[in-house]
Design a protein around this motif. Structure first.
Motif, PDB file in Angstrom:
ATOM      1  N   ALA A 148       0.924  -1.100   0.040  1.00  0.00           N
ATOM      2  CA  ALA A 148       0.016  -0.052   0.039  1.00  0.00           C
ATOM      3  C   ALA A 148       0.790   1.396   0.150  1.00  0.00           C
ATOM      4  O   ALA A 148       0.476   1.986  -0.750  1.00  0.00           O
ATOM      5  CB  ALA A 148      -0.853   0.063   1.135  1.00  0.00           C
ATOM      6  N   LYS A 149       2.113   1.251   0.690  1.00  0.00           N
ATOM      7  CA  LYS A 149       2.779   2.411   0.725  1.00  0.00           C
ATOM      8  C   LYS A 149       3.553   2.537  -0.635  1.00  0.00           C
ATOM      9  O   LYS A 149       3.599   3.659  -0.991  1.00  0.00           O
ATOM     10  CB  LYS A 149       3.907   2.106   1.607  1.00  0.00           C
ATOM     11  CG  LYS A 149       3.662   2.385   3.174  1.00  0.00           C
ATOM     12  CD  LYS A 149       4.806   2.250   4.023  1.00  0.00           C
ATOM     13  CE  LYS A 149       4.345   2.152   5.719  1.00  0.00           C
ATOM     14  NZ  LYS A 149       5.316   1.884   6.489  1.00  0.00           N
ATOM     15  N   TRP A 150       3.802   1.464  -1.172  1.00  0.00           N
ATOM     16  CA  TRP A 150       4.393   1.464  -2.610  1.00  0.00           C
ATOM     17  C   TRP A 150       3.614   2.055  -3.585  1.00  0.00           C
ATOM     18  O   TRP A 150       3.830   2.919  -4.361  1.00  0.00           O
ATOM     19  CB  TRP A 150       4.927   0.074  -3.000  1.00  0.00           C
ATOM     20  CG  TRP A 150       5.686   0.107  -4.348  1.00  0.00           C
ATOM     21  CD1 TRP A 150       6.790   0.404  -4.667  1.00  0.00           C
ATOM     22  CD2 TRP A 150       4.865   0.020  -5.621  1.00  0.00           C
ATOM     23  NE1 TRP A 150       7.180   0.279  -5.881  1.00  0.00           N
ATOM     24  CE2 TRP A 150       5.865   0.166  -6.554  1.00  0.00           C
ATOM     25  CE3 TRP A 150       3.463  -0.313  -6.031  1.00  0.00           C
ATOM     26  CZ2 TRP A 150       5.707   0.071  -8.050  1.00  0.00           C
ATOM     27  CZ3 TRP A 150       3.233  -0.250  -7.474  1.00  0.00           C
ATOM     28  CH2 TRP A 150       4.331   0.026  -8.398  1.00  0.00           C
ATOM     29  N   ALA A 207      13.442   3.785   1.503  1.00  0.00           N
ATOM     30  CA  ALA A 207      14.234   2.916   0.715  1.00  0.00           C
ATOM     31  C   ALA A 207      13.790   1.511   0.691  1.00  0.00           C
ATOM     32  O   ALA A 207      13.672   0.686  -0.235  1.00  0.00           O
ATOM     33  CB  ALA A 207      15.652   2.757   1.114  1.00  0.00           C
ATOM     34  N   PRO A 208      13.522   0.932   2.002  1.00  0.00           N
ATOM     35  CA  PRO A 208      12.814  -0.642   1.799  1.00  0.00           C
ATOM     36  C   PRO A 208      11.438  -0.622   1.204  1.00  0.00           C
ATOM     37  O   PRO A 208      11.232  -1.764   1.038  1.00  0.00           O
ATOM     38  CB  PRO A 208      12.768  -0.845   3.293  1.00  0.00           C
ATOM     39  CG  PRO A 208      13.530   0.147   4.278  1.00  0.00           C
ATOM     40  CD  PRO A 208      13.449   1.456   3.125  1.00  0.00           C
ATOM     41  N   PRO A 255      13.105  -4.654   0.776  1.00  0.00           N
ATOM     42  CA  PRO A 255      12.580  -5.857   0.319  1.00  0.00           C
ATOM     43  C   PRO A 255      11.165  -5.761  -0.537  1.00  0.00           C
ATOM     44  O   PRO A 255      11.059  -6.617  -1.239  1.00  0.00           O
ATOM     45  CB  PRO A 255      11.995  -6.592   1.678  1.00  0.00           C
ATOM     46  CG  PRO A 255      11.899  -5.267   2.642  1.00  0.00           C
ATOM     47  CD  PRO A 255      12.763  -4.474   2.194  1.00  0.00           C
ATOM     48  N   THR A 256      10.468  -4.610  -0.269  1.00  0.00           N
ATOM     49  CA  THR A 256       9.333  -4.653  -1.008  1.00  0.00           C
ATOM     50  C   THR A 256       9.276  -4.499  -2.330  1.00  0.00           C
ATOM     51  O   THR A 256       8.320  -5.088  -3.072  1.00  0.00           O
ATOM     52  CB  THR A 256       8.566  -3.160  -0.646  1.00  0.00           C
ATOM     53  OG1 THR A 256       8.602  -3.303   1.020  1.00  0.00           O
ATOM     54  CG2 THR A 256       7.113  -3.092  -0.903  1.00  0.00           C
ATOM     55  N   SER A 294      21.539 -12.506   1.114  1.00  0.00           N
ATOM     56  CA  SER A 294      20.814 -12.654   0.193  1.00  0.00           C
ATOM     57  C   SER A 294      19.605 -11.784   0.321  1.00  0.00           C
ATOM     58  O   SER A 294      18.846 -11.379   1.620  1.00  0.00           O
ATOM     59  CB  SER A 294      20.268 -14.213   0.145  1.00  0.00           C
ATOM     60  OG  SER A 294      21.413 -14.648  -0.405  1.00  0.00           O
ATOM     61  N   ASN A 295      18.511 -11.388  -0.746  1.00  0.00           N
ATOM     62  CA  ASN A 295      17.451 -10.657  -0.812  1.00  0.00           C
ATOM     63  C   ASN A 295      16.339 -11.164  -1.289  1.00  0.00           C
ATOM     64  O   ASN A 295      16.512 -12.356  -2.213  1.00  0.00           O
ATOM     65  CB  ASN A 295      17.469  -9.246  -1.735  1.00  0.00           C
ATOM     66  CG  ASN A 295      18.752  -8.401  -0.784  1.00  0.00           C
ATOM     67  OD1 ASN A 295      18.823  -8.364   0.223  1.00  0.00           O
ATOM     68  ND2 ASN A 295      19.807  -7.933  -1.727  1.00  0.00           N
ATOM     69  N   PRO A 296      14.875 -10.834  -1.049  1.00  0.00           N
ATOM     70  CA  PRO A 296      14.692  -9.995   0.134  1.00  0.00           C
ATOM     71  C   PRO A 296      14.714 -10.558   1.480  1.00  0.00           C
ATOM     72  O   PRO A 296      15.220 -11.630   1.478  1.00  0.00           O
ATOM     73  CB  PRO A 296      13.236  -9.552  -0.625  1.00  0.00           C
ATOM     74  CG  PRO A 296      12.687 -10.637  -1.212  1.00  0.00           C
ATOM     75  CD  PRO A 296      13.851 -11.303  -1.920  1.00  0.00           C
ATOM     76  N   THR A 297      13.955 -10.026   2.215  1.00  0.00           N
ATOM     77  CA  THR A 297      14.046 -10.249   3.699  1.00  0.00           C
ATOM     78  C   THR A 297      14.231 -11.852   4.061  1.00  0.00           C
ATOM     79  O   THR A 297      14.603 -12.513   4.659  1.00  0.00           O
ATOM     80  CB  THR A 297      13.100  -9.553   4.657  1.00  0.00           C
ATOM     81  OG1 THR A 297      13.125  -8.279   4.027  1.00  0.00           O
ATOM     82  CG2 THR A 297      13.329  -9.573   6.090  1.00  0.00           C
ATOM     83  N   LYS A 298      13.118 -12.442   3.278  1.00  0.00           N
ATOM     84  CA  LYS A 298      12.635 -14.052   3.677  1.00  0.00           C
ATOM     85  C   LYS A 298      13.747 -14.719   3.050  1.00  0.00           C
ATOM     86  O   LYS A 298      13.694 -15.794   3.287  1.00  0.00           O
ATOM     87  CB  LYS A 298      11.254 -14.354   3.141  1.00  0.00           C
ATOM     88  CG  LYS A 298      10.991 -14.393   1.635  1.00  0.00           C
ATOM     89  CD  LYS A 298       9.784 -14.620   1.344  1.00  0.00           C
ATOM     90  CE  LYS A 298       9.448 -14.753  -0.115  1.00  0.00           C
ATOM     91  NZ  LYS A 298      10.260 -15.691  -1.100  1.00  0.00           N
TER      92      LYS A 298
END
Ligand SMILES: NC(=O)C1=CN([C@@H]2O[C@H](COP(=O)(O)OP(=O)(O)OC[C@H]3O[C@@H](n4cnc5c(N)ncnc54)[C@H](O)[C@@H]3O)[C@@H](O)[C@H]2O)C=CC1
Ligand SMILES: CC(=O)C(=O)O
Ligand SMILES: [Mg+2]
Length: 622
Positions: A100-102, A128-129, A134-135, A460-464
């Motif tokens: 939603a922020k994106w 930035a995130p 990750p987003t 490694s990306n993203p967070t998960k």
């Protein structure tokens, strides 16, 4: 009726368009616009529903994803996206909140670039995130649903033979930075096909926010100075191939000479129209990342961010880890480093780290040869040794000798935990794309490290996809460690007022400065020396005090200042190597003069960085 309604609501619409009836009864509309002007006009825009003939007629080719959709499909895609958000909102708050922020930021980006970048720069740590990892990974995974207004250019396998003319559909006589992807390995999320355009957009957002590359210099001519590009050669992602709402070419990826021919044609087209552009290759699968880098790097202003940018950031972090152990940087060649992941990023890092060690040991052939024994590289099939069949040529120099591995209690294919147990490394570095790879067992094994302060880089990306979280690292290995991850994590409260620092080790610290420094020096290529200078400047940014507290990378909030420093180092090195040809009215001689004084180089870079401010506009009759 439709036409009457339009003219009542918006009287200018009829002055811009004229309708008439053809013999067949169709009613074409005459428009006095083409290219992006059409796509940005809500009256005329049909998005992905423009037919191929319309795309050719209206100079839209390359400005839209290649798959032509019906309006029914467009609506279905929109509804799937709408419903998915509702479902996700019930499942848990974090992903939908980030998306939603994106969306809100993206809508602002469409409406008002100046305000968008003001918001981003002022709140870079928070956003930035969202625009980046990750987003951005989630955005790419859902891009077919999120796609609204196209951004950037799309070249597809269907456009072979047409790219040289298609580049002129981009309405800008100058482009400074291109970030291009073929979508084959987006972060650690695999092949996302055409949806990978999101990563190119995110990286360029950082070019604008961190490096002050002007996104649209209106005062000279109509120029978009940054350009995200997707080269759609198909996808091997079976889910996307079966998805009727997928926006890209629904065919398997081109390979071999056919693939190279497409990339060659793209490179020729963009460098013909914009001879001074810099092209950043992003998230190409390893199979092509190294080959394309070798193919173009000596003739074009280009670099591969995953191979070269990541390597520089890792070197800065590794040197920081040595300092954090209370040892001088010159001890770096003694570090034992286990790397999980032998792809573009992992091999890029070990190559660069080996060169750095060799330089510290006197830069002899012997030093280069012996430095490789500091690395143990583990991939999906375990420890890589010279017994491995069909070994990837890029990994070959790091294959351990089988006899020597045997003496260490290791063999071809030894598991990561076995390697960590036997080697007792100073550094465990993950670029595998496998979330949780640094399991409890692996982290327990790292407790046997011979280092007083072992370093864990879960890059490694993203967070998960991070190999472990900082909580896991600090709680299992202990408080006396260094931790860095590719995507941001919160610091860990260790109790007793102690903080376990969670550093973000991401190539975002370097690529904006590499691009800006190359631009401002006018270097024709991006040399190893320029990349090394960038890495060293980043390493030097952190003070001794900070390092001893476990901070090996500066906070993201300082990214504009870091980028200025990195770009200055790149400019200086380009001048020293006689590669700099100048930028705009600053010629080589002037640059040489500037580079004699550190303050002047920094000032030159700072004064060249764009800051978002509204210009005063005056109407001029066309
Ligand atoms: N922090 C940063 O700045 C950067 C992070 N990355 C991340 O690095 C990851 C890898 O990127 P690439 O090298 O381009 O991908 P890649 O797909 O080319 O390489 C992945 C490597 O990991 C290995 N691997 C897979 N499973 C494994 C396992 N269980 N144990 C050990 N190794 C395993 C594969 O065999 C392969 O060698 C991605 O998640 C990417 O997001 C990449 C660039 C920069
Ligand atoms: C950060 C980055 O470039 C990657 O994960 O691929
Ligand atoms: Mg990348």
């Amino acid at each position: 009726m439709g036409r009457l309604k339009r003219s009542l609501i918006n009287p200018t619409a009829v002055t811009r368009a004229r309708c008439f009836t053809t013999a067949e009864g169709h009613r074409p509309t005459l428009v006095h616009k083409r290219s992006l002007d059409i796509l940005h006009d809500p009256w005329f825009n049909k998005g992905t529903a423009f037919s191929m003939t319309e795309r050719d007629r209206l100079d839209l080719r390359g400005l839209l994803p290649p798959n032509v959709m019906s309006s029914e499909q467009q609506i279905e895609r929109f509804m799937v996206d709408l419903k998915r958000l509702e479902v996700q909102a019930r499942d848990g708050p974090s992903d939908p909140n980030a998306l939603a922020k994106w969306r809100i930021l993206n809508r602002l980006h469409d409406r008002n670039e100046t305000m968008y970048y003001k918001v981003l720069i002022a709140n870079i740590e928070e956003y930035a995130p969202i625009v980046y990892t990750p987003t951005v990974g989630l955005v790419c995974q859902n891009y077919s649903g999120l796609f609204r207004r196209p951004r950037g250019m799309y070249f597809s396998a269907e456009d072979r033979g047409e790219m040289m003319s298609m580049v002129y559909n981009w309405p800008a006589d100058q482009v400074d930075m291109i970030v291009v992807t073929d979508g084959s390995r987006i972060l650690g999320l695999g092949d996302l096909g055409v949806q990978g355009i999101g990563i190119a957009i995110g990286k360029l957002d950082l070019y604008v926010a961190a490096a002050g590359i002007n996104p649209q210099r209106v005062c000279y001519s109509f120029s978009y100075l940054v350009l995200p590009v997707m080269i759609d050669v198909g996808t091997n992602n079976e889910k996307l191939l079966k998805n009727p709402l997928y926006l890209g070419l629904q065919q398997h990826r081109l390979d071999g000479d056919e693939y190279i021919a497409v990339i060659d044609e793209f490179m020729e087209a963009v460098f013909t129209r914009w001879p001074n552009v810099i092209v950043q290759f992003e998230d190409f699968q390893s199979k092509w990342a190294f080959k394309l880098l070798q193919r173009y790097r000596n003739a074009h202003r280009m670099f591969n961010d995953d191979v070269q940018g990541t390597a520089g950031v890792a070197i800065a972090g590794l040197l920081g880890a040595v300092r954090a152990q209370g040892r001088p940087m010159i001890d770096f060649p003694k570090q034992k480093i286990v790397v999980a992941g032998a792809g573009s990023a992992g091999i890029g890092v070990v190559n660069a780290a080996r060169k750095t060690m060799a330089r510290m040991l006197g830069n002899t052939e012997h030093a280069f040869d012996s430095a490789k024994s500091q690395f143990w590289v583990v991939d999906a099939n375990g420890l890589i040794t010279d017994e491995r069949e069909n070994i990837d040529p890029d990994a070959l120099p790091f294959a351990r000798n089988t006899n020597e591995a045997g003496r260490q209690g290791l063999r071809e294919g030894s598991s990561l935990v076995e390697v960590v147990r036997q080697v007792r490394p100073d550094v465990l570095l993950g670029l595998s794309g496998v979330g949780g790879l640094f399991s409890k067992e692996v982290l327990e094994a790292l407790k046997g490290s011979t280092s007083a302060k072992p370093a864990i880089f879960a890059m490694s990306n993203p967070t998960k996809n991070a190999e472990c979280t900082p909580e896991e690292a600090f709680s299992i290995v202990g408080d006396n460690i260094i931790f860095a991850s590719g995507s941001p994590f919160r610091d860990v409260d260790l109790g007793n007022g102690q903080i376990g620092h969670s550093n973000q080790g991401n190539n975002m610290y370097l690529f904006p400065g590499i691009g800006l420094g190359t631009l401002l020096s006018g270097s024709r290529i991006i040399s190893d020396g320029m990349l090394q200078a960038a890495a060293e400047r980043l390493a030097a940014y952190i003070t001794e005090d900070e390092v001893l507290k476990g901070m090996i990378f500066p906070p993201i909030s300082k990214i504009r200042d870091i980028t200025k420093e990195v770009a200055a180092a790149v400019v200086k090195e380009a001048v020293e190597e006689d590669l700099a040809e100048g930028y705009r009215d600053i010629d080589t001689r002037e640059l040489q003069k500037i580079c004699q004084n550190e303050e002047e180089v920094l000032e030159y870079v700072e004064n060249s960085m764009w800051s978002p401010e509204y210009p005063t506009l005056v109407y001029k009759r066309g």
